[in-house]
Design a protein around this motif. Structure first.
Motif, PDB file in Angstrom:
ATOM      1  N   ALA A 156       0.818  -1.211   0.000  1.00 40.10           N
ATOM      2  CA  ALA A 156       0.000   0.000   0.000  1.00 40.10           C
ATOM      3  C   ALA A 156       0.857   1.269   0.000  1.00 40.10           C
ATOM      4  CB  ALA A 156      -0.937   0.010   1.204  1.00 40.10           C
ATOM      5  N   SER A 157       2.136   1.143  -0.347  1.00 42.79           N
ATOM      6  CA  SER A 157       3.041   2.296  -0.302  1.00 42.79           C
ATOM      7  C   SER A 157       3.623   2.574  -1.675  1.00 42.79           C
ATOM      8  CB  SER A 157       4.186   2.036   0.682  1.00 42.79           C
ATOM      9  OG  SER A 157       5.168   1.180   0.108  1.00 42.79           O
ATOM     10  N   ASP A 158       4.241   3.751  -1.821  1.00 40.29           N
ATOM     11  CA  ASP A 158       5.095   4.016  -2.968  1.00 40.29           C
ATOM     12  C   ASP A 158       6.381   3.202  -2.830  1.00 40.29           C
ATOM     13  OD1 ASP A 158       3.334   5.910  -4.026  1.00 40.29           O
ATOM     14  OD2 ASP A 158       4.304   7.579  -2.973  1.00 40.29           O
ATOM     15  N   ALA A 159       7.047   2.979  -3.951  1.00 41.60           N
ATOM     16  CA  ALA A 159       8.397   2.430  -3.911  1.00 41.60           C
ATOM     17  C   ALA A 159       9.368   3.542  -3.538  1.00 41.60           C
ATOM     18  CB  ALA A 159       8.765   1.843  -5.264  1.00 41.60           C
ATOM     19  N   GLN A 160      10.365   3.185  -2.760  1.00 40.00           N
ATOM     20  CA  GLN A 160      11.320   4.190  -2.297  1.00 40.00           C
ATOM     21  C   GLN A 160      12.767   3.718  -2.461  1.00 40.00           C
ATOM     22  OE1 GLN A 160      10.287   5.391   1.742  1.00 40.00           O
ATOM     23  NE2 GLN A 160       8.849   6.896   0.914  1.00 40.00           N
TER      24      GLN A 160
ATOM     25  N   THR B 136      10.707   8.683  -2.910  1.00 40.41           N
ATOM     26  CA  THR B 136       9.849   7.981  -3.855  1.00 40.41           C
ATOM     27  C   THR B 136      10.524   7.847  -5.215  1.00 40.41           C
ATOM     28  OG1 THR B 136       7.839   8.718  -2.745  1.00 40.41           O
ATOM     29  CG2 THR B 136       7.620   8.035  -5.039  1.00 40.41           C
ATOM     30  N   ILE B 137      10.387   6.659  -5.805  1.00 40.69           N
ATOM     31  CA  ILE B 137      10.935   6.412  -7.135  1.00 40.69           C
ATOM     32  C   ILE B 137       9.815   5.953  -8.055  1.00 40.69           C
ATOM     33  CG2 ILE B 137      13.298   5.944  -6.436  1.00 40.69           C
ATOM     34  CD1 ILE B 137      12.648   2.947  -6.467  1.00 40.69           C
ATOM     35  N   ARG B 138      10.003   6.180  -9.375  1.00 40.87           N
ATOM     36  CA  ARG B 138       9.014   5.788 -10.366  1.00 40.87           C
ATOM     37  C   ARG B 138       9.707   5.175 -11.572  1.00 40.87           C
ATOM     38  NH1 ARG B 138       4.098   4.898  -9.154  1.00 40.87           N
ATOM     39  NH2 ARG B 138       3.420   5.365 -11.280  1.00 40.87           N
TER      40      ARG B 138
ATOM     41  N   LEU C 122      16.426  -1.257 -10.418  1.00 40.01           N
ATOM     42  CA  LEU C 122      16.868  -0.226 -11.352  1.00 40.01           C
ATOM     43  C   LEU C 122      15.749   0.150 -12.320  1.00 40.01           C
ATOM     44  CD1 LEU C 122      20.502  -1.454 -12.051  1.00 40.01           C
ATOM     45  CD2 LEU C 122      19.847   0.693 -10.936  1.00 40.01           C
ATOM     46  N   VAL C 123      14.897  -0.815 -12.674  1.00 35.86           N
ATOM     47  CA  VAL C 123      13.719  -0.484 -13.474  1.00 35.86           C
ATOM     48  C   VAL C 123      12.743   0.342 -12.631  1.00 35.86           C
ATOM     49  CG1 VAL C 123      11.755  -1.397 -14.760  1.00 35.86           C
ATOM     50  CG2 VAL C 123      13.999  -2.490 -14.961  1.00 35.86           C
ATOM     51  N   ALA C 124      12.551  -0.059 -11.383  1.00 36.26           N
ATOM     52  CA  ALA C 124      11.687   0.708 -10.486  1.00 36.26           C
ATOM     53  C   ALA C 124      12.180   2.145 -10.338  1.00 36.26           C
ATOM     54  CB  ALA C 124      11.630   0.043  -9.118  1.00 36.26           C
ATOM     55  N   GLN C 125      13.475   2.316 -10.333  1.00 33.88           N
ATOM     56  CA  GLN C 125      14.084   3.638 -10.146  1.00 33.88           C
ATOM     57  C   GLN C 125      14.009   4.490 -11.404  1.00 33.88           C
ATOM     58  OE1 GLN C 125      18.131   3.261  -8.795  1.00 33.88           O
ATOM     59  NE2 GLN C 125      18.497   5.470  -8.708  1.00 33.88           N
ATOM     60  N   GLY C 126      13.701   3.873 -12.541  1.00 34.04           N
ATOM     61  CA  GLY C 126      13.650   4.609 -13.794  1.00 34.04           C
ATOM     62  C   GLY C 126      14.980   4.743 -14.493  1.00 34.04           C
ATOM     63  N   ARG C 127      15.990   4.013 -14.047  1.00 33.22           N
ATOM     64  CA  ARG C 127      17.300   4.096 -14.703  1.00 33.22           C
ATOM     65  C   ARG C 127      17.349   3.234 -15.962  1.00 33.22           C
ATOM     66  NH1 ARG C 127      21.975   3.246 -10.412  1.00 33.22           N
ATOM     67  NH2 ARG C 127      23.157   3.324 -12.363  1.00 33.22           N
TER      68      ARG C 127
END
Length: 258
Positions: free
Chosen positions: A133-137, A142-144, A189-194
Motif C-alpha cells: 500500500a506504499s510508494d516504492a522508495q 519515492t521512485i518511479r 533499477l527499473v523501479a528507479q527509472g534508470r
C-alpha cells in the motif's frame, strides 16, 4: 491483516544488519564453497547473513513461514498465511569478485503475492523498499519507473542469451542492452527509472525476484513471468517461468513479440 508498515520496517532493519555482516567479508577473501548441481558458489558471508536473518526475522514473526536460498526447504511454509522469502546475498559471484552490486533481498508473501520487500546494496548504501500500500522508495525517496511506451530506444537489463531469436518469434526487439549481476538489483533499477525494462527467460528462483517484483510494481512498472502471466509466490516449486518487468506500454510490446 498484517501491519504493513511494521513488516516493512522489520525487513529494512534486518537488511541493514545483513549489510553490516556482508561488508565485514567484502574484499577480504571470504571462504567459498561450490554448492554443486549447478547451484553455484556460496560464501561464509552468505551463510552468516542467512543465520542472522533466520534468527532475527523468525523470532520477530514466529508464525511466518521461511524460504531462503541458503536454508533447506520444506512443506511447512505452504500452510502458513505469510512467508519470508529471502536471498541472503543476491549476486554472490559479484560479491566474491569484489564488485559492489550484490544485494540482500528480503520479502514477505501473503498467500501467493508479495506484500513487503526490501533490497539493500550495502556497498552502495542503497535501500529500495515498498509494501503493498506504499510508494516504492530508494533511501526514503519515492521512485518511479519510466513512461517508455515502445521498443524504439528502450533500455533493458538482461544477459545476451535472452536476446536470441528463439525467444522472440515476433522479431528480436532493438533494445539497448546492459547487465548487472543481481536480479534483485535489476528489478530495482527499473523501479528507479534508470532502465526501461529487465527480463530473464530461464526459470527463476523466487528469492531472487520477490522483493524487487513488489518494488517495481509499486513504482508503476508491469511485472510478469516471461510469457506475460502474473507472478505467484511461495509455490511448492519456488521457481517462476522467467520474469519480465517494464513500463506499461513497453511491457505490452515486448510480450507481443514473444
Amino acid at each position: 491483516m498484517p501491519d504493513l508498515d511494521a513488516d516493512l520496517a522489520l525487513l529494512v532493519t534486518a537488511a541493514r544488519e545483513a549489510g553490516v555482516i556482508a561488508m565485514r567479508h567484502f574484499k577480504r577473501d571470504p571462504q567459498v564453497w561450490d554448492k554443486g548441481d549447478g547451484a553455484g558458489p556460496v560464501t561464509e558471508a552468505d551463510l552468516a547473513v542467512n543465520t542472522m536473518l533466520a534468527d532475527r526475522l523468525r523470532t520477530a514473526r514466529p508464525d511466518y513461514g521461511w524460504l531462503s536460498e541458503e536454508s533447506p526447504d520444506g512443506t511447512d511454509r505452504l500452510s502458513k498465511q505469510r512467508c519470508f522469502i529471502i536471498d541472503p546475498i543476491d549476486g554472490t559471484r559479484a560479491f566474491i569478485d569484489g564488485q559492489d552490486s550484490f544485494a540482500h533481498s528480503l520479502a514477505i508473501a501473503e498467500g501467493d503475492r508479495i506484500i513487503a520487500g526490501a533490497v539493500f546494496l550495502p556497498a552502495k548504501d542503497r535501500m529500495y523498499s515498498a509494501h503493498a500500500a506504499s510508494d516504492a522508495q530508494l533511501n526514503s525517496q519515492t521512485i518511479r519507473a519510466t513512461a517508455q511506451t515502445g521498443v524504439a530506444g528502450a533500455s533493458v537489463l538482461t544477459s545476451k542469451p535472452n536476446m536470441a531469436a528463439q525467444h522472440w518469434p515476433g522479431g528480436v526487439p532493438d533494445l539497448h542492452r546492459a547487465f548487472r549481476p543481481s536480479l534483485a538489483y535489476r528489478l530495482c533499477l527499473v523501479a528507479q527509472g534508470r532502465f526501461d525494462a529487465m527480463l530473464a527467460f530461464r526459470r527463476t528462483w523466487e528469492w531472487d525476484i520477490a522483493a524487487g517484483a513488489l518494488i517495481a510494481t509499486r513504482a508503476g512498472a508491469v511485472v510478469s513471468d516471461g510469457a506475460g502471466a502474473t507472478l505467484r509466490f511461495n509455490a511448492a516449486d519456488p521457481r517462476t517461468d522467467g520474469v519480465l518487468v517494464a513500463a506499461a506500454g513497453l511491457h505490452a510490446e515486448l510480450i507481443a513479440l514473444r
